[in-house]
Scaffold this motif. Structure first.
Motif, PDB file in Angstrom:
ATOM      1  N   MET A   1       0.782  -1.277  -0.104  1.00 23.20           N
ATOM      2  CA  MET A   1       0.137   0.047  -0.051  1.00 23.20           C
ATOM      3  C   MET A   1       0.992   1.211  -0.088  1.00 23.20           C
ATOM      4  O   MET A   1       1.959   1.157   0.917  1.00 23.20           O
ATOM      5  N   PRO A   2       0.648   2.203  -0.699  1.00 28.20           N
ATOM      6  CA  PRO A   2       1.684   3.490  -0.793  1.00 28.20           C
ATOM      7  C   PRO A   2       1.419   3.955   0.498  1.00 28.20           C
ATOM      8  O   PRO A   2       0.451   4.103   1.045  1.00 28.20           O
ATOM      9  N   ASN A   3       2.658   4.854   0.914  1.00 30.52           N
ATOM     10  CA  ASN A   3       2.769   5.847   2.019  1.00 30.52           C
ATOM     11  C   ASN A   3       2.241   7.083   1.477  1.00 30.52           C
ATOM     12  O   ASN A   3       3.208   7.912   1.000  1.00 30.52           O
ATOM     13  N   TRP A   4       1.043   7.605   1.664  1.00 26.35           N
ATOM     14  CA  TRP A   4       0.702   8.753   1.327  1.00 26.35           C
ATOM     15  C   TRP A   4       0.849  10.185   2.113  1.00 26.35           C
ATOM     16  O   TRP A   4       0.565   9.841   3.284  1.00 26.35           O
ATOM     17  N   GLY A   5       1.757  11.112   1.750  1.00 24.51           N
ATOM     18  CA  GLY A   5       1.949  12.190   2.381  1.00 24.51           C
ATOM     19  C   GLY A   5       2.769  12.171   3.787  1.00 24.51           C
ATOM     20  O   GLY A   5       2.957  13.106   4.435  1.00 24.51           O
ATOM     21  N   GLY A   6       3.685  10.897   3.704  1.00 25.24           N
ATOM     22  CA  GLY A   6       4.287  10.936   4.861  1.00 25.24           C
ATOM     23  C   GLY A   6       5.650  10.164   4.471  1.00 25.24           C
ATOM     24  O   GLY A   6       5.761   9.909   3.548  1.00 25.24           O
ATOM     25  N   GLY A   7       6.504  10.223   5.568  1.00 27.79           N
ATOM     26  CA  GLY A   7       7.847   9.507   5.216  1.00 27.79           C
ATOM     27  C   GLY A   7       7.919   8.299   5.756  1.00 27.79           C
ATOM     28  O   GLY A   7       6.863   7.519   5.556  1.00 27.79           O
ATOM     29  N   ALA A   8       9.184   7.739   5.661  1.00 27.77           N
ATOM     30  CA  ALA A   8       9.209   6.174   6.089  1.00 27.77           C
ATOM     31  C   ALA A   8       8.854   5.979   7.459  1.00 27.77           C
ATOM     32  O   ALA A   8       8.864   6.945   8.445  1.00 27.77           O
ATOM     33  N   LYS A   9       8.621   4.729   7.957  1.00 32.96           N
ATOM     34  CA  LYS A   9       8.395   4.422   9.175  1.00 32.96           C
ATOM     35  C   LYS A   9       9.723   4.205  10.138  1.00 32.96           C
ATOM     36  O   LYS A   9      10.738   3.691   9.475  1.00 32.96           O
ATOM     37  N   CYS A  10       9.592   4.702  11.383  1.00 33.85           N
ATOM     38  CA  CYS A  10      10.834   4.531  12.249  1.00 33.85           C
ATOM     39  C   CYS A  10      11.177   3.125  12.312  1.00 33.85           C
ATOM     40  O   CYS A  10      10.265   2.334  12.793  1.00 33.85           O
ATOM     41  N   GLY A  11      12.459   2.658  12.465  1.00 37.92           N
ATOM     42  CA  GLY A  11      12.868   1.298  12.886  1.00 37.92           C
ATOM     43  C   GLY A  11      12.765   1.031  14.048  1.00 37.92           C
ATOM     44  O   GLY A  11      12.640  -0.061  14.499  1.00 37.92           O
ATOM     45  N   ALA A  12      12.382   2.018  15.075  1.00 39.36           N
ATOM     46  CA  ALA A  12      12.379   1.806  16.544  1.00 39.36           C
ATOM     47  C   ALA A  12      10.910   2.019  17.068  1.00 39.36           C
ATOM     48  O   ALA A  12      10.254   1.008  17.867  1.00 39.36           O
ATOM     49  N   CYS A  13      10.181   2.995  16.604  1.00 33.35           N
ATOM     50  CA  CYS A  13       8.776   3.109  17.254  1.00 33.35           C
ATOM     51  C   CYS A  13       7.595   3.039  16.191  1.00 33.35           C
ATOM     52  O   CYS A  13       6.573   3.319  16.373  1.00 33.35           O
ATOM     53  N   GLU A  14       8.026   3.038  14.968  1.00 32.25           N
ATOM     54  CA  GLU A  14       7.451   2.617  13.904  1.00 32.25           C
ATOM     55  C   GLU A  14       6.420   3.770  13.502  1.00 32.25           C
ATOM     56  O   GLU A  14       5.362   3.507  12.749  1.00 32.25           O
ATOM     57  N   LYS A  15       6.582   5.122  14.098  1.00 26.92           N
ATOM     58  CA  LYS A  15       5.944   6.155  13.618  1.00 26.92           C
ATOM     59  C   LYS A  15       6.609   6.990  12.385  1.00 26.92           C
ATOM     60  O   LYS A  15       7.628   6.609  11.855  1.00 26.92           O
ATOM     61  N   THR A  16       6.049   7.745  11.579  1.00 21.59           N
ATOM     62  CA  THR A  16       6.445   8.300  10.351  1.00 21.59           C
ATOM     63  C   THR A  16       7.633   9.270  10.840  1.00 21.59           C
ATOM     64  O   THR A  16       7.589   9.977  11.638  1.00 21.59           O
ATOM     65  N   VAL A  17       8.531   9.128   9.873  1.00 22.28           N
ATOM     66  CA  VAL A  17       9.777   9.817  10.187  1.00 22.28           C
ATOM     67  C   VAL A  17       9.969  10.673   8.949  1.00 22.28           C
ATOM     68  O   VAL A  17       9.972  10.445   7.810  1.00 22.28           O
ATOM     69  N   TYR A  18       9.974  12.097   9.175  1.00 19.91           N
ATOM     70  CA  TYR A  18      10.208  13.128   8.235  1.00 19.91           C
ATOM     71  C   TYR A  18      11.412  13.503   7.939  1.00 19.91           C
ATOM     72  O   TYR A  18      12.144  13.153   8.627  1.00 19.91           O
ATOM     73  N   HIS A  19      11.558  13.705   6.877  1.00 22.15           N
ATOM     74  CA  HIS A  19      13.069  14.193   6.421  1.00 22.15           C
ATOM     75  C   HIS A  19      13.813  14.594   7.315  1.00 22.15           C
ATOM     76  O   HIS A  19      15.015  14.542   7.189  1.00 22.15           O
ATOM     77  N   ALA A  20      13.251  16.035   7.768  1.00 24.97           N
ATOM     78  CA  ALA A  20      14.095  16.927   8.636  1.00 24.97           C
ATOM     79  C   ALA A  20      14.570  16.028   9.937  1.00 24.97           C
ATOM     80  O   ALA A  20      15.653  16.678  10.455  1.00 24.97           O
ATOM     81  N   GLU A  21      13.938  15.205  10.633  1.00 25.25           N
ATOM     82  CA  GLU A  21      14.247  14.375  11.578  1.00 25.25           C
ATOM     83  C   GLU A  21      14.875  13.107  11.370  1.00 25.25           C
ATOM     84  O   GLU A  21      15.012  12.058  12.398  1.00 25.25           O
ATOM     85  N   GLU A  22      15.172  12.578  10.085  1.00 20.50           N
ATOM     86  CA  GLU A  22      15.719  11.137   9.548  1.00 20.50           C
ATOM     87  C   GLU A  22      16.828  10.880   9.621  1.00 20.50           C
ATOM     88  O   GLU A  22      18.006  11.762   9.473  1.00 20.50           O
ATOM     89  N   ILE A  23      17.223   9.754  10.292  1.00 23.20           N
ATOM     90  CA  ILE A  23      18.814   9.382  10.364  1.00 23.20           C
ATOM     91  C   ILE A  23      18.567   7.821   9.773  1.00 23.20           C
ATOM     92  O   ILE A  23      17.702   7.029  10.176  1.00 23.20           O
ATOM     93  N   GLN A  24      19.334   7.500   8.655  1.00 18.13           N
ATOM     94  CA  GLN A  24      19.389   6.277   8.146  1.00 18.13           C
ATOM     95  C   GLN A  24      20.411   5.578   8.482  1.00 18.13           C
ATOM     96  O   GLN A  24      21.648   5.876   8.560  1.00 18.13           O
TER      97      GLN A  24
END
Length: 194
Positions: A1-24
């Motif tokens: 299913m496509p991820n509309w309007g958000g970023g990837a899911k956090c590997g720890a908390c499973e919430k949406t990670v927006y680009h400004a707060e993202e560490i890969q």
């Protein structure tokens, strides 16, 4: 299913990670605040992270859990770590227990032999280790013991002489053991020996 309007899911908390707060890390995205060691919860960065499959650890906890075990595999030079990581929830005692080691090694290591064969300083009689060793007269000396036996002057390779296992500066050696007579050592008369 496509991820509309958000970023990837956090590997720890499973919430949406927006680009400004993202560490890969390891192909996964994390919030900066979620980028923590899974064992000790210490904050991580690119120099302290160690990934194992989908888990992230600080290098210390990673070493405790997945690193080599036994004598010689501590956290620093010459260190034997007895920390099992139990307080961090790391189950390190996997498999059957190993038999106890004999108290006296049958084949001593190179390090053990080196520690037994430490040279002794001829002046003070204490052990001389490599960091403080100066060779003189074919023997190892402490830097602080590498002095003239008569006047106590600190010696160097350019002004050291030895006689009967003792060190002397060239001046004291010449006065006490050098030739005697006119033209030697400033004497004007020939000393008579009895």
């Amino acid at each position: 299913m496509p991820n509309w309007g958000g970023g990837a899911k956090c590997g720890a908390c499973e919430k949406t990670v927006y680009h400004a707060e993202e560490i890969q890390c390891n192909g996964r995205s994390f919030h900066k605040t979620c980028f923590l060691c899974m064992a000790c919860r210490k904050a991580l960065d690119s120099t302290t992270v160690a990934a194992h499959e989908s888990e992230i650890y600080c290098k210390t906890c990673y070493g405790r859990k997945y690193g080599p075990k036994g004598i010689g595999f501590g956290q620093g030079a010459g260190c034997l770590s007895t920390d099992t990581g139990d307080h961090l929830g790391l189950n390190l005692q996997q498999g059957s227990p190993k038999p106890a080691r004999p108290s006296t090694p049958t084949n001593p290591s190179k390090f053990a032999k080196m520690m037994v064969d430490v040279d002794k300083c001829p002046r003070c009689g204490k052990s001389v280790y490599a960091a403080e060793k100066i060779m003189g007269g074919g023997k190892p000396w402490h830097k602080t013991c590498f002095r003239c036996a008569i006047c106590g002057k600190s010696l160097e390779s350019t002004n050291v002489t030895d006689k009967d296992g003792e060190l002397y500066c060239k001046v004291c050696y010449a006065k006490n053991f050098g030739p005697k007579g006119i033209g030697f050592g400033g004497l004007t008369q020939v000393e008579k020996k009895e």
